[in-house]
Motif scaffolding. Structure first.
Motif, PDB file in Angstrom:
ATOM      1  N   VAL A   1       1.281  -1.246  -0.151  1.00 10.72           N
ATOM      2  CA  VAL A   1       0.151   0.288  -0.047  1.00 10.72           C
ATOM      3  C   VAL A   1       1.220   1.104   0.005  1.00 10.72           C
ATOM      4  N   ARG A   2       0.942   1.897  -1.415  1.00 11.75           N
ATOM      5  CA  ARG A   2       1.267   3.005  -0.881  1.00 11.75           C
ATOM      6  C   ARG A   2       3.132   3.325  -1.114  1.00 11.75           C
ATOM      7  N   GLY A   3       3.379   2.200  -1.535  1.00 11.06           N
ATOM      8  CA  GLY A   3       5.133   1.448  -1.434  1.00 11.06           C
ATOM      9  C   GLY A   3       5.513   1.198  -0.377  1.00 11.06           C
ATOM     10  N   LYS A   4       4.770   1.084   0.796  1.00 11.06           N
ATOM     11  CA  LYS A   4       4.982  -0.162   1.866  1.00 11.06           C
ATOM     12  C   LYS A   4       4.623  -1.344   2.407  1.00 11.06           C
ATOM     13  N   ARG A   5       5.598  -1.978   2.693  1.00  8.59           N
ATOM     14  CA  ARG A   5       4.824  -3.534   2.869  1.00  8.59           C
ATOM     15  C   ARG A   5       3.996  -4.088   3.949  1.00  8.59           C
ATOM     16  N   VAL A   6       2.547  -4.395   3.753  1.00  6.45           N
ATOM     17  CA  VAL A   6       1.764  -4.588   4.582  1.00  6.45           C
ATOM     18  C   VAL A   6       2.263  -5.559   5.547  1.00  6.45           C
ATOM     19  N   THR A   7       2.465  -5.074   7.513  1.00  5.43           N
ATOM     20  CA  THR A   7       2.996  -6.167   7.679  1.00  5.43           C
ATOM     21  C   THR A   7       2.664  -7.128   8.317  1.00  5.43           C
ATOM     22  N   ASP A   8       2.147  -8.328   8.898  1.00  8.04           N
ATOM     23  CA  ASP A   8       1.356  -8.588   9.686  1.00  8.04           C
ATOM     24  C   ASP A   8       2.321  -9.663  11.473  1.00  8.04           C
ATOM     25  N   LYS A   9       1.865 -10.401  12.145  1.00  6.02           N
ATOM     26  CA  LYS A   9       2.834 -10.405  12.825  1.00  6.02           C
ATOM     27  C   LYS A   9       3.415 -11.602  12.006  1.00  6.02           C
ATOM     28  N   ALA A  10       3.883 -12.849  11.222  1.00  6.69           N
ATOM     29  CA  ALA A  10       4.632 -13.621  10.782  1.00  6.69           C
ATOM     30  C   ALA A  10       5.814 -12.834   9.641  1.00  6.69           C
ATOM     31  N   THR A  11       4.851 -11.965   9.100  1.00  4.15           N
ATOM     32  CA  THR A  11       5.756 -11.060   8.250  1.00  4.15           C
ATOM     33  C   THR A  11       7.194 -10.550   9.094  1.00  4.15           C
ATOM     34  N   VAL A  12       6.995  -9.700  10.051  1.00  3.34           N
ATOM     35  CA  VAL A  12       6.734  -8.815  10.611  1.00  3.34           C
ATOM     36  C   VAL A  12       8.647  -9.706  11.109  1.00  3.34           C
ATOM     37  N   GLU A  13       8.021 -10.835  11.295  1.00  5.23           N
ATOM     38  CA  GLU A  13       9.618 -12.338  12.706  1.00  5.23           C
ATOM     39  C   GLU A  13      10.835 -11.998  10.687  1.00  5.23           C
ATOM     40  N   VAL A  14      10.140 -12.604   9.837  1.00  9.15           N
ATOM     41  CA  VAL A  14      11.013 -12.487   8.254  1.00  9.15           C
ATOM     42  C   VAL A  14      11.577 -11.542   7.999  1.00  9.15           C
ATOM     43  N   VAL A  15      10.708 -10.287   8.332  1.00  7.19           N
ATOM     44  CA  VAL A  15      11.890  -9.103   7.765  1.00  7.19           C
ATOM     45  C   VAL A  15      12.940  -8.693   8.934  1.00  7.19           C
ATOM     46  N   GLU A  16      12.752  -8.818  10.077  1.00  7.83           N
ATOM     47  CA  GLU A  16      13.623  -8.710  11.296  1.00  7.83           C
ATOM     48  C   GLU A  16      15.032  -9.599  11.215  1.00  7.83           C
ATOM     49  N   MET A  17      14.269 -11.007  10.432  1.00  4.81           N
ATOM     50  CA  MET A  17      15.097 -12.040  10.336  1.00  4.81           C
ATOM     51  C   MET A  17      16.277 -11.735   9.423  1.00  4.81           C
ATOM     52  N   ILE A  18      15.762 -10.979   8.316  1.00  2.00           N
ATOM     53  CA  ILE A  18      16.108 -11.058   7.123  1.00  2.00           C
ATOM     54  C   ILE A  18      16.840  -9.467   6.885  1.00  2.00           C
ATOM     55  N   LEU A  19      16.432  -8.740   7.747  1.00  2.59           N
ATOM     56  CA  LEU A  19      16.623  -6.868   7.525  1.00  2.59           C
ATOM     57  C   LEU A  19      18.160  -7.197   8.958  1.00  2.59           C
ATOM     58  N   SER A  20      18.286  -7.451   9.785  1.00  5.94           N
ATOM     59  CA  SER A  20      19.139  -7.669  11.108  1.00  5.94           C
ATOM     60  C   SER A  20      19.751  -8.612  10.997  1.00  5.94           C
ATOM     61  N   GLY A  21      19.813  -9.780  10.463  1.00  5.44           N
ATOM     62  CA  GLY A  21      20.119 -10.931  10.463  1.00  5.44           C
ATOM     63  C   GLY A  21      21.194 -11.123   8.860  1.00  5.44           C
ATOM     64  N   LEU A  22      20.749 -12.135   8.128  1.00  5.84           N
ATOM     65  CA  LEU A  22      21.316 -12.052   6.803  1.00  5.84           C
ATOM     66  C   LEU A  22      21.884 -11.098   6.066  1.00  5.84           C
ATOM     67  N   VAL A  23      20.577  -9.536   5.185  1.00  3.99           N
ATOM     68  CA  VAL A  23      21.390  -8.193   5.105  1.00  3.99           C
ATOM     69  C   VAL A  23      22.478  -7.306   6.208  1.00  3.99           C
ATOM     70  N   ASN A  24      21.822  -7.162   7.204  1.00  6.24           N
ATOM     71  CA  ASN A  24      22.684  -6.550   7.589  1.00  6.24           C
ATOM     72  C   ASN A  24      24.177  -7.347   7.894  1.00  6.24           C
ATOM     73  N   LYS A  25      24.580  -8.261   8.021  1.00  5.68           N
ATOM     74  CA  LYS A  25      25.483  -9.117   8.117  1.00  5.68           C
ATOM     75  C   LYS A  25      26.274  -8.999   7.234  1.00  5.68           C
ATOM     76  N   ARG A  26      26.018  -9.056   5.804  1.00  8.42           N
ATOM     77  CA  ARG A  26      26.282  -9.675   4.544  1.00  8.42           C
ATOM     78  C   ARG A  26      27.166  -8.243   4.201  1.00  8.42           C
ATOM     79  N   ILE A  27      26.929  -7.282   4.452  1.00  6.83           N
ATOM     80  CA  ILE A  27      26.768  -5.710   4.432  1.00  6.83           C
ATOM     81  C   ILE A  27      28.100  -5.496   5.237  1.00  6.83           C
TER      82      ILE A  27
END
Ligand code: X2W
Length: 282
Positions: free
Chosen positions: A83-109
């Motif tokens: 919606v307007r360029g933002k991801r509708v984020t439910d509970k299951a999604t926010v857990e994946v977002v945190e794992m991927i952003l704080s984990g995988l992507v952050n540590k790769r950089i």
């Protein structure tokens, strides 16, 4: 000789006034998921960041990772609505977002910067309550709008010689809440709270274009507002320029929408007279 070493030396020499101008400057760089590309693009980006730190700039990296979140959600069979360029984020999604952003992507950089000899430290908006959020819009679920910024942790890190790398995941006002924050929004809020000298928004487009499709290299906030009203700035560029306007309003000296597909885009923008995109400043 397969390289013009004299030209290389001249390039370095010509960079002197820019090196002097930016010495001690705080430069926030938003590194979007679409700009990350392959390993080589990641290494090039990391080398630019380490070079900035080496010449006395304080770079602060804020990253996205939308495509990487999509990939993991796909594997888990979870679909996202936007919606307007933002991801509708439910509970299951926010857990994946945190794992991927704080984990995988952050540590790769972090790893890529450290591989180039930098001292990157990865954190998210949760660390030291850097970014505290409220729900942006009930329709979006756990999407955060930053309402309180505590940027001292960033200053502590860069003053100690480190390069902060920040995932756009945040704490809420209530206990145990996690919010997904759009990467551009997070970078703008961090740059604003730091009163940064520059906010570089690295994207996969050439910049803000006029009606004839040419990149506009310099814009004032008034120019941007007029171009939104007449429909010249549209689609995915709108959240970026809105972030830019807010950041300039909060005291960032200039925001540049940079074409991250160009090699060494950050260096081109900071250390040459050419620049690499559209600069928005009062
Ligand atoms: C984004 C956060 C990541 C991001 C998302 O869930 O995809 C929201 O949309 P890019 O790579 O910079 O697009 N959050 C609320 O912004 O990534």
């Amino acid at each position: 000789m397969d390289r013009d070493w004299i030209a290389t030396a001249r390039t370095l020499s010509e960079a002197l006034p820019y090196l002097q101008r930016y010495s001690g400057a705080v430069v926030v760089v938003k590194f979007g998921g679409n700009a990350m590309g392959d390993e080589e693009a990641m290494a090039d980006f990391a080398r630019d960041i380490v070079l900035m730190r080496q010449v006395g700039i304080f770079p602060v990296v804020v990253h996205g990772g939308g495509p990487m979140i999509n990939e993991m959600l796909g594997k888990l069979g979870i679909e996202s609505q936007w919606v307007r360029g933002k991801r509708v984020t439910d509970k299951a999604t926010v857990e994946v977002v945190e794992m991927i952003l704080s984990g995988l992507v952050n540590k790769r950089i972090v790893q890529a910067i450290n591989d180039q000899g930098g001292r990157a430290v990865g954190i998210s908006g949760k660390d030291d309550d850097l970014m505290v959020c409220e729900a942006d819009d009930p329709e979006l679920g756990f999407v955060g709008r930053p309402v309180e910024m505590n940027v001292q942790v960033i200053r502590d890190l860069y003053n100690a010689g480190m390069i902060p790398v920040i995932a756009p995941v945040a704490t809420g006002m209530a206990d145990n809440e996690t919010f997904n924050v759009n990467g551009d929004t997070a970078a703008g809020a961090i740059a604003g709270a730091l009163r940064a000298d520059r906010l570089l928004l690295l994207t996969d487009v050439a910049g803000v274009k006029n009606k004839a499709g040419e990149v506009i290299t310099q814009l004032t906030p008034e120019d941007v507002t007029a171009l939104i009203e007449d429909g010249t700035i549209a689609g995915g560029m709108i959240p970026k320029v809105e972030t830019a306007l807010k950041a300039v309003d909060e005291g960032v000296r200039a925001v540049v929408i940079v074409d991250g597909r160009v090699a060494n885009a950050c260096l081109l923008e900071l250390f040459t007279e050419h620049g690499a995109g559209s600069m928005i400043r009062s």
